[in-house]
Write a protein that holds these residues in place. Structure first.
Motif, short mmCIF file in Angstrom:
data_model
loop_
_atom_site.label_atom_id
_atom_site.label_comp_id
_atom_site.label_asym_id
_atom_site.label_seq_id
_atom_site.Cartn_x
_atom_site.Cartn_y
_atom_site.Cartn_z
N ARG A 285 -0.18 85.98 -20.17
CA ARG A 285 -0.46 87.42 -20.20
C ARG A 285 -1.75 87.75 -19.45
O ARG A 285 -1.86 88.81 -18.83
N TRP B 3 7.45 86.93 -16.94
CA TRP B 3 7.82 87.58 -18.20
C TRP B 3 8.88 86.77 -18.95
O TRP B 3 8.86 86.71 -20.19
N ILE C 278 7.01 84.13 -20.68
CA ILE C 278 6.25 84.71 -21.79
C ILE C 278 7.16 84.93 -23.00
O ILE C 278 6.82 84.56 -24.13
#
Length: 203
Positions: A47, A68, A71
């Protein structure tokens, strides 16, 4: 005399047992603190790279979508670990596991699905009331739940980016005229300072 000796032995045994329990509890807290601080690194590392990756590759790039994806994958792993800890030990406070590890509980729940957020919100609220967790943790989580349910937020912690203009706006706030009073009560700066520091726009 025999009875006195028997009572003495039992008392010593109970004291030793109590000391052992204390040691085990302290050891568990230290171990949990280490685990949670490691989870925090796993939660935050990618992040922290997002702004640089966005600037380099673009917000709609395949590279950013891949980041992403990584993540979200890590979030699921972290969530499983953290929910096990909370379900086993409760919402551990700052005095038990330290501020960073305590904050990790909130971070992981903050990134979870809304049903998970709603389930564990009361435990965080109880922890905040006892002074065991920071009030702003509760503000961010409560606002995020409200936003995801299409309700106005209470503290103004959440923002959304307009894809057409590229401007990030503070999500609508309930009773906006008194938001700074609520923010101050939980240790947050004013909504104006918050918006300025994060390059957000208040509507």
């Amino acid at each position: 005399m025999k009875m006195l000796l028997f009572i003495t032995i039992i008392t010593i045994s109970m004291n030793m047992e109590s000391q052992n329990k204390i040691k085990i509890t302290q050891l568990d807290y230290k171990e949990l603190q280490t685990q949670l601080e490691a989870i925090r690194i796993e939660d935050q590392t990618l992040r922290q790279l997002l702004p640089e990756a966005t600037a380099k590759f673009g917000a709609d790039s395949d590279e950013l979508k891949h980041i992403w994806k990584l993540i979200h994958k890590q979030d699921r792993i972290n969530e499983e670990k953290v929910l096990h800890i909370i379900d086993t030990y409760g919402w551990l406070g700052k005095s038990d596991i330290g501020e960073m590890a305590n904050q990790t509980l909130w971070l992981v729940i903050q990134h979870a699905a809304i049903d998970v957020q709603e389930k564990y919100l009361p435990q965080l609220e109880a922890s905040v009331k006892k002074g065991a967790s920071e009030g702003w943790h509760l503000a961010f989580l409560e606002d995020r739940i409200r936003m995801r349910k299409g309700k106005k937020q209470r503290y103004g912690t959440q923002a959304k980016k307009d894809k057409l203009s590229g401007i990030t706006y503070i999500y609508p706030i309930e009773n906006k005229e008194t938001v700074n009073q609520r923010r101050k009560s939980i240790g947050l700066n004013t909504i104006e300072e918050y918006a300025k520091n994060n390059n957000y726009v208040i509507r």
